[in-house]
Enzyme design. Structure first.
Site, short mmCIF file in Angstrom:
data_model
loop_
_atom_site.label_atom_id
_atom_site.label_comp_id
_atom_site.label_asym_id
_atom_site.label_seq_id
_atom_site.Cartn_x
_atom_site.Cartn_y
_atom_site.Cartn_z
N SER A 32 7.41 7.17 -7.79
CA SER A 32 6.86 5.86 -8.11
C SER A 32 6.68 5.62 -9.60
O SER A 32 5.61 5.22 -10.07
CB SER A 32 5.53 5.65 -7.39
N SER A 33 7.75 5.84 -10.36
CA SER A 33 7.69 5.55 -11.79
C SER A 33 7.46 4.07 -12.04
O SER A 33 6.75 3.69 -12.98
CB SER A 33 8.99 6.01 -12.47
N GLU A 51 6.64 -6.21 -8.17
CA GLU A 51 7.82 -5.67 -7.48
C GLU A 51 8.46 -6.74 -6.60
O GLU A 51 9.67 -6.94 -6.60
CB GLU A 51 7.42 -4.49 -6.57
N ASP A 108 3.15 2.99 7.21
CA ASP A 108 2.55 1.84 6.53
C ASP A 108 2.84 0.52 7.25
O ASP A 108 1.92 -0.25 7.55
CB ASP A 108 2.98 1.78 5.05
N ASP A 131 1.89 2.80 -3.52
CA ASP A 131 2.22 3.39 -4.81
C ASP A 131 1.28 2.89 -5.91
O ASP A 131 0.74 3.66 -6.69
CB ASP A 131 3.68 3.08 -5.19
N GLU A 185 4.38 9.11 6.71
CA GLU A 185 5.60 8.44 6.27
C GLU A 185 6.07 7.47 7.35
O GLU A 185 6.04 7.79 8.53
CB GLU A 185 6.67 9.52 6.04
N HIS A 186 6.47 6.27 6.94
CA HIS A 186 6.87 5.18 7.85
C HIS A 186 5.71 4.74 8.75
O HIS A 186 5.91 4.17 9.81
CB HIS A 186 8.09 5.59 8.71
#
Length: 381
Positions: A123-124, A157, A35, A169, A32-33
């Site tokens: 992540s819908s 996005e 990327d 995602d 996490e964090h």
């Protein structure tokens, strides 16, 4: 069940059957964090996602119905035709991004529905983008590879929904593979499937129902901390481009030159990148005990060093520890959302029962429970 509802609605609206496509939401086991620091992430597609029924309609218009919202939109495919409804922009954006890449999309009818809980960090939106990118590619024979399909979702996005997300995602949604997680290198976008078959365990998300708002100013501040530390390290080690290239020794050298806060942020990231690599090695050995320890390590780092947890998430993590849950951590950017838990089957019912009861008693609202299984990526049904 959803398929029947979508099929009936499509038939009712458009008087014809259509083809079904599905793309999953995702979880991220660890990483996490990492990327935006050039590190790795370890997502997997799940058994919940977005389902769409689609058929070419012989016009230059898209006629779309969101089953879960009971809303209908009709719009063209030129830049000026951008629809009002935010859900419709995902579909429109995918069409525009395909068009920009030279793909020819014609008008189509569609109805869609999802069982990815909204706002839970699963992540819908990526699942929705991936469903349409994959489907339109197939229906119109566009020959776009899976990599580009993920990038089309990401660009949607960025350009039509106002979210500057990374590619994890969409990548997980398109490339998901049952029984595997994906170790994705966020710098090179190289990836590797890592076996994930936790026999005797269940994976469950517990949603704190704290609004999962990536407090954008706090998020940006953490990115700046990481960049500040990289600049300091570069004076001695010009080869370091991102925190991914640094180690704890390099960080120690600049301790007196950066703020205590910036140091802490960088410490978390450097350790998290290593934790992910250690977790991957453990998964290849089938050593879920070590994987669980790494997950707890991530939670501690996010709570105490990166400071992106909250009281509710820390509470859920503590209950997991008390119940003998193998691994537990906050999942996603933090500031709310879910914990992801790797739970021995024989402790599952006791853990869920205790977590729901005690959380509700303490915070006056009931957390939501989402058991998930790791499944395949985008596909035609």
């Amino acid at each position: 069940m959803k398929r029947k509802i979508v099929s009936e609605k499509f038939q009712e609206l458009f008087g014809t059957p259509g083809d079904f496509y599905f793309s999953p939401g995702r979880v991220n086991l660890i990483g996490e964090h990492t990327d935006y620091n050039g590190g790795f992430v370890l997502p997997g597609a799940i058994d919940k996602g977005m389902l769409a029924c689609i058929k070419e309609n012989g016009t230059d218009k898209i006629r779309a119905f969101a089953v879960d919202l009971n809303e209908y939109e009709e719009f063209g495919m030129e830049e000026a035709d951008k629809p009002e409804q935010s859900w419709a922009r995902y579909i429109f954006g995918v069409v525009r991004e395909i068009t920009k890449r030279g793909g020819k999309v014609k008008g189509f009818d569609t109805a869609f529905s999802g069982d990815v809980p909204l706002g839970a960090g699963l992540s819908s939106s990526a699942a929705l983008e991936s469903t349409y990118a994959f489907a339109l590619n197939e229906i119109f024979g566009l020959g776009i590879d899976k990599f580009e399909l993920a990038k089309i979702g990401q660009a949607t996005e960025h350009n039509y929904c106002g979210v500057k997300c990374g590619i994890m995602d969409q990548f997980a949604s398109v490339f998901g593979k049952e029984g595997h997680l994906i170790r994705l290198d966020c710098r090179s976008l190289e990836y590797e499937y890592v076996p994930f078959d936790p026999v005797g365990y269940k994976v469950v998300l517990i949603d704190s129902v704290v609004k999962h708002e990536l407090a954008s100013s706090a998020y940006n501040k953490r990115r700046e901390s990481c960049e500040t530390v990289v600049k300091a390290i570069q004076k001695r080690h010009p080869e370091v481009e991102l925190l991914r290239d640094a180690d704890m020794n390099m960080l120690a050298e600049v301790k007196g030159e950066v703020s205590a806060e910036d140091y802490m942020r960088a410490e978390y990231v450097i350790e998290e990148i290593q934790r992910l690599l250690d977790a991957c090695a453990a998964l290849k050995r089938g050593d879920y005990k070590t994987v669980g320890e790494k997950m707890y390590g991530t939670h501690h780092g996010m709570s105490k060093l990166y400071e992106v947890s909250c009281e509710e998430l820390d509470f859920l993590n503590d209950i997991a520890k008390e119940c003998g849950v193998t691994g537990s951590r906050v999942m996603g950017g933090g500031f709310g959302g879910c914990t992801i838990n790797l739970v021995p089957e024989d402790k599952y019912d006791m853990f869920i029962d205790k977590a729901v009861k005690e959380f509700t008693h303490k915070f006056g609202k009931e957390p939501k429970v989402y058991p998930v299984r790791i499944g395949n990526g985008s596909r035609k049904l």
